[in-house]
Design an enzyme around this catalytic site. Structure first.
Site, PDB file in Angstrom:
ATOM      1  N   GLU A  79       0.508  -0.423   0.030  1.00  0.00           N
ATOM      2  CA  GLU A  79       0.525  -0.144  -0.131  1.00  0.00           C
ATOM      3  C   GLU A  79       1.086   1.125  -0.134  1.00  0.00           C
ATOM      4  OE1 GLU A  79      -0.928   1.613   3.875  1.00  0.00           O
ATOM      5  OE2 GLU A  79      -2.966   1.349   3.533  1.00  0.00           O
ATOM      6  N   ASP A 142      -5.053  -3.441  -3.122  1.00  0.00           N
ATOM      7  CA  ASP A 142      -4.854  -1.106  -3.220  1.00  0.00           C
ATOM      8  C   ASP A 142      -3.332  -1.061  -3.789  1.00  0.00           C
ATOM      9  OD1 ASP A 142      -4.316  -2.221  -0.734  1.00  0.00           O
ATOM     10  OD2 ASP A 142      -4.578  -0.435   0.399  1.00  0.00           O
TER      11      ASP A 142
END
Length: 401
Positions: A79, A142
Site C-alpha cells: 500500500e 490497493d
C-alpha cells in the site's frame, strides 16, 4: 429526498451528464504549491529510503509503529509503495529527483513479486529486506492497483513503463478480481467468506477508467468493473446510509446479497463502519470526478459533503476518526486526525450544492490540513495528507512533460 436522488443515480448510470467543474481552495495556487513543496520535503526526509536493492516508503520512518496487521519488524507494505510511486510521478514537475527515485521504487517492486506470480507485489517486507514470513508474500489489492496506476502515469510522462503496466493490469484482472467483477481483498481471498467480500477503498474508479483507456482488448472489462463498483457501493450506501452517503470498510455477501461486514470480519471492530479503510473511498471518488468528470462520483460526493458539513458545523477539527454508516460516532473515537481531514478535503472538490458555503468549507479544510505538523501524525496520516495536498494544489496527473 437523498434516497430518491441516489435511486435515480444508480438507475441511470450510463446516461448521466457531465458534472460541474471541480472546486479548489481559494488560496492562491502559488501558496498551495509552496505549502505542498515544504510538506513534500519533510515527507521524503521522513519516509522515503534507498536500500534493499531499490527505494521504498519506510512506514516506521517516523519511529512510530506500522499498523494493519503487518509484521512487528515491518520495513514497508505494498500500500505504502503504491502511494510513494503515485506521489513521485505527480511531484515530478516540481522535483528533479523524482524520476530517478521512481525508477528505484520500481526496482524494489520488481524484487518483491507476490507468491502468486509477477505483476502483483508481496504486501509486507521486513527489515532484513525479505517478505514477511507469515503471509507477507500475498498481495493486497490497493497496493496492486496504485502501483499499476503509477506505472501507467509514468509511461505517459517518461515512457519506458508500458510493459510493466501491461503485466500489472493483466495480473490484477487474473488474480485480484472476482468472477462477478468486484475487487478481491487480495490474491489470497479465493475461499470461504473472504471470496465473497470486497474492500471499499479498493474501488478506484479513476484508475479503472484510465486502464480502460489504455488496456486494449481488456478495456471493456475495466469499464465493466468500474460500472459494477458504482452500482454495488452505491446500493450499499443507499440501503445502509441514505442520509450520509457513507460506505463500510468491508462488504460481504457478493454477488447476490452485498451488505456491510460484521465487526472483526478481517481487521477490527470497525469493519462494518466508515473507518480507517473506507475513509479513502471519498478520495477515490474525488479522483474520478477530477480526472473524468464522472457525474456518478459527483452525485455521491455531494451527499457525503452535505452530511459532513452539517455533522461538523463546518469545523474540520470536529471530523471524527470513525463513524457508523448512519453518521453516529462510537464513544471511543477522537477528532481532527490528518487522514480524515485529508480525505474530506479531497471530497470537497465536488461541493454540496451550496457554492458559497462549499468554498468556505474547502478553504477551511485546506488551512486545517496544511497546519498539521508532520510530527503529529504517522505514516498513514501524513501520506494521505500528501496525496490530498497534491490534488488540491492542482498538481495531480499533469500528464506528459
Amino acid at each position: 429526498m437523498i434516497r430518491t436522488v441516489l435511486t435515480l443515480l444508480w438507475l441511470s448510470l450510463l446516461q448521466l451528464p457531465l458534472a460541474a467543474a471541480p472546486l479548489f481552495p481559494s488560496q492562491p495556487q502559488s501558496d498551495r504549491l509552496a505549502a505542498l513543496d515544504a510538506f513534500w520535503a519533510g515527507w521524503k526526509q521522513t519516509y522515503l529510503r534507498t536500500g534493499c536493492g531499490g527505494a521504498y516508503v519506510d512506514t516506521s520512518g517516523d519511529e512510530k509503529p506500522t499498523w494493519g496487521g503487518s509484521a512487528t519488524d515491518t520495513l514497508t507494505v505494498s500500500e505504502a509503495h503504491g502511494y510513494g510511486m503515485l506521489a513521485l510521478v505527480n511531484m515530478a514537475p516540481r522535483d528533479p529527483a523524482a524520476q530517478a527515485q521512481f525508477a528505484a521504487m520500481v526496482s524494489f517492486y520488481n524484487a518483491h513479486p507476490a507468491g502468486s506470480g509477477a505483476g502483483l507485489m508481496a504486501w509486507n517486507q521486513t527489515r532484513d529486506c525479505r517478505d514477511a514470513a507469515d503471509g507477507g508474500e500475498m498481495s493486497a489489492t490497493d497496493g496492486d492497483l496504485d502501483t499499476a496506476l503509477a506505472l501507467y502515469l509514468a509511461d505517459r510522462k517518461w515512457g519506458g513503463y508500458r510493459q510493466a503496466f501491461d503485466r500489472a493490469q493483466t495480473a490484477i484482472l487474473e488474480r485480484d478480481v472476482t468472477e462477478d467483477g468486484m475487487m478481491r481483498l487480495g490474491d489470497w481471498a479465493v475461499e470461504g467468506a473472504y471470496a465473497h467480500a470486497s474492500r471499499s477503498s479498493d474501488f478506484m474508479p479513476a484508475s479503472f477508467a484510465a486502464f480502460a483507456g489504455a488496456a486494449g482488448d481488456q478495456s471493456a472489462r475495466w469499464s465493466a468493473i468500474q460500472d459494477r463498483g458504482y452500482r454495488v457501493w452505491g446500493r450499499i450506501s443507499e440501503d445502509y446510509a441514505e442520509d450520509t452517503g457513507l460506505v463500510p470498510d468491508f462488504l460481504v455477501g457478493l454477488p447476490d446479497k452485498p451488505r456491510p461486514a460484521e465487526a472483526f470480519f478481517l481487521e477490527g471492530a470497525g469493519d462494518g463502519q466508515f473507518s480507517w479503510n473506507a475513509l479513502r473511498f471519498p478520495w477515490r471518488l474525488s479522483l474520478d470526478f477530477l480526472e473524468t468528470n464522472d457525474a456518478r462520483a459527483a452525485a455521491h460526493l455531494k451527499v457525503i459533503n452535505r452530511w459532513i458539513r452539517k455533522a461538523t458545523g463546518d469545523d474540520p477539527s470536529q471530523i471524527a476518526t470513525s463513524c457508523r454508516l448512519d453518521g453516529s460516532i462510537p464513544e471511543d473515537q477522537s477528532t481532527g486526525a490528518a487522514a480524515f481531514i485529508a480525505i474530506f478535503s479531497a471530497a470537497a472538490i465536488a461541493g454540496s450544492g451550496d457554492l458559497e458555503g462549499d468554498q468556505r468549507w474547502i478553504d477551511a479544510l485546506w488551512s486545517a490540513l496544511a497546519a498539521i505538523p508532520i510530527e503529529d501524525e504517522d505514516y498513514y496520516g501524513n501520506t494521505l495528507k500528501l496525496l490530498a495536498m497534491i490534488e488540491l494544489a492542482g498538481l495531480w496527473d499533469e500528464g506528459p512533460d
